[in-house]
Scaffold this active site. Structure first.
Site, PDB file in Angstrom:
ATOM      1  N   LYS A  54      43.398  47.505  44.662  1.00  0.00           N
ATOM      2  CA  LYS A  54      43.085  48.643  43.782  1.00  0.00           C
ATOM      3  C   LYS A  54      42.435  49.777  44.584  1.00  0.00           C
ATOM      4  O   LYS A  54      42.774  50.939  44.409  1.00  0.00           O
ATOM      5  CB  LYS A  54      42.178  48.177  42.629  1.00  0.00           C
ATOM      6  CG  LYS A  54      42.927  47.313  41.608  1.00  0.00           C
ATOM      7  CD  LYS A  54      42.020  46.575  40.639  1.00  0.00           C
ATOM      8  CE  LYS A  54      42.864  45.641  39.749  1.00  0.00           C
ATOM      9  NZ  LYS A  54      42.079  44.805  38.839  1.00  0.00           N
ATOM     10  N   GLN A  98      35.924  43.502  37.417  1.00  0.00           N
ATOM     11  CA  GLN A  98      36.987  42.512  37.629  1.00  0.00           C
ATOM     12  C   GLN A  98      36.664  41.216  36.881  1.00  0.00           C
ATOM     13  O   GLN A  98      35.554  40.689  36.985  1.00  0.00           O
ATOM     14  CB  GLN A  98      37.159  42.246  39.137  1.00  0.00           C
ATOM     15  CG  GLN A  98      38.323  41.366  39.495  1.00  0.00           C
ATOM     16  CD  GLN A  98      39.685  41.992  39.188  1.00  0.00           C
ATOM     17  OE1 GLN A  98      39.859  43.206  39.227  1.00  0.00           O
ATOM     18  NE2 GLN A  98      40.660  41.164  38.873  1.00  0.00           N
ATOM     19  N   ASP A 121      40.060  49.958  32.018  1.00  0.00           N
ATOM     20  CA  ASP A 121      40.724  48.685  31.717  1.00  0.00           C
ATOM     21  C   ASP A 121      41.080  48.580  30.232  1.00  0.00           C
ATOM     22  O   ASP A 121      41.848  47.703  29.831  1.00  0.00           O
ATOM     23  CB  ASP A 121      39.787  47.521  32.063  1.00  0.00           C
ATOM     24  CG  ASP A 121      40.235  46.764  33.292  1.00  0.00           C
ATOM     25  OD1 ASP A 121      41.440  46.763  33.578  1.00  0.00           O
ATOM     26  OD2 ASP A 121      39.367  46.159  33.951  1.00  0.00           O
TER      27      ASP A 121
HETATM   28  N1  GUN Z   1      41.661  40.003  35.837  1.00  0.00           N
HETATM   29  C1  GUN Z   1      42.987  39.768  35.663  1.00  0.00           C
HETATM   30  N2  GUN Z   1      43.612  40.889  35.239  1.00  0.00           N
HETATM   31  C2  GUN Z   1      42.664  41.842  35.139  1.00  0.00           C
HETATM   32  C3  GUN Z   1      42.686  43.209  34.753  1.00  0.00           C
HETATM   33  O1  GUN Z   1      43.703  43.794  34.386  1.00  0.00           O
HETATM   34  N3  GUN Z   1      41.488  43.859  34.798  1.00  0.00           N
HETATM   35  C4  GUN Z   1      40.348  43.245  35.171  1.00  0.00           C
HETATM   36  N4  GUN Z   1      39.220  43.960  35.159  1.00  0.00           N
HETATM   37  N5  GUN Z   1      40.283  41.980  35.532  1.00  0.00           N
HETATM   38  C5  GUN Z   1      41.445  41.291  35.512  1.00  0.00           C
END
Ligand code: GUN
Length: 294
Positions: A54, A98, A121
């Site tokens: 990311k 995350q 998110d």
């Molecule tokens: N863990 C797995 N997929 C995601 C996501 O799209 N966003 C976040 N923050 N954590 C994740």
């Protein structure tokens, strides 16, 4: 006949190009670029790898990334303070915590503490609540579900009036993607571990979204000829013939299903790259709102 392969890498690359051009326009007009903060708690290898990707993607489109790498034993109060500091930082337009978080952390409280204007998110209860109701507009839609819909749209797949089946009901993918399909007037079925005659239900799908996290669970004879299949699964399976000792497969038995479906996403190279592209898009949208850019 073999299915059309929906190339998520190529589509995501196009979107990243679109985002990059808008970041440059923002820089030229407002002297600002979007900023994304990633909050990583603990040392899970998969989470570390996602967060690295990311940050790299941010740099490639000219965005600033802010990182908070925190120890697994951080307290709830300390983590809340990190989120609140990021809320108050005007250079941060998106905050991503995350998931999953360690067991001692109250995930709901942390996600609720993120400013809804920075919730790239889309997991804040207000944004998810708005997504779940008719005629309400969330400020952000979760990235992976949004990426699935974008793949369908950019491949020219009609959603309205189609029978859509979502396999899986997670907060991150299954539930929000189901809402998005419904808003686009699909007729919707959500399947899960208690569904009776799973193959029979899946076989009704014109559009199948597989998001259960079970390697190659969907077999060729589960799929209606001509269906469009979006495979969200990323599962690691042992493979002694691979130098790494493993390979990644989806929730769909690709080689079987591609002989039946009209179109299918591969794993890797399907939904995965779209998640990051949508995160960049959301961060840009947050920054545009913050600076008042049309
Ligand atoms: N863990 C797995 N997929 C995601 C996501 O799209 N966003 C976040 N923050 N954590 C994740």
């Amino acid at each position: 006949m073999s299915a059309q392969i929906i190339d998520g890498k190529v589509i995501a690359e196009t979107i990243r190009g679109e985002v990059k051009a808008e970041v440059e326009a923002m820089q030229a007009k407002y002297g600002k670029v979007p900023g994304l903060a990633t909050v990583l708690v603990g040392e899970r290898k998969d989470s570390q790898s996602y967060v690295r990707s990311k940050k790299k993607a941010c740099a490639e489109v000219g965005m600033t990334s802010f990182g908070a790498d925190l120890p697994a034993n951080i307290s709830q109060a300390e983590l809340l303070r990190v989120v609140r500091d990021l809320n108050a930082n005007p250079d941060v337009h998106g905050i991503l915590v995350q998931l999953p978080l360690p067991d001692h952390i109250d995930e709901e409280q942390i996600l609720s503490a993120i400013s809804i204007e920075k919730d790239v998110d889309g997991f804040h209860p207000i944004n998810i609540g708005r997504l779940s109701m008719k005629r309400r507009e969330p400020l952000f839609v979760p990235c992976t579900p949004k990426g699935c819909i974008e793949l369908l749209l950019r491949t020219g797949v009609q959603i309205e009036g189609k029978q859509a089946v979502v396999l899986g009901r997670s907060n991150i993918v299954g539930l929000p993607v189901a809402m998005l399909l419904l808003h686009r007037n699909a007729t919707l079925t959500i399947c899960h571990s208690r569904t009776k005659d799973l193959p029979g239900v899946v076989r009704q799908a014109d559009i199948l979204i597989a998001a259960v996290g079970r390697a190659e669970m969907v077999r060729g004879d589960w799929v209606k000829p001509g269906a469009v299949v979006i495979d969200v699964g990323i599962n690691s399976v042992d493979d002694p013939s691979n130098p790494k000792g493993y390979r990644l497969v989806g929730d769909v038995a690709f080689d079987e299903v591609k002989e039946v479906a009209a179109a299918i996403t591969p794993v890797p190279g399907g939904v995965g790259p779209m998640t990051i592209a949508m995160l960049l898009r959301n961060t840009l949208d947050g920054a545009k709102r913050a600076v008042g850019m049309e």
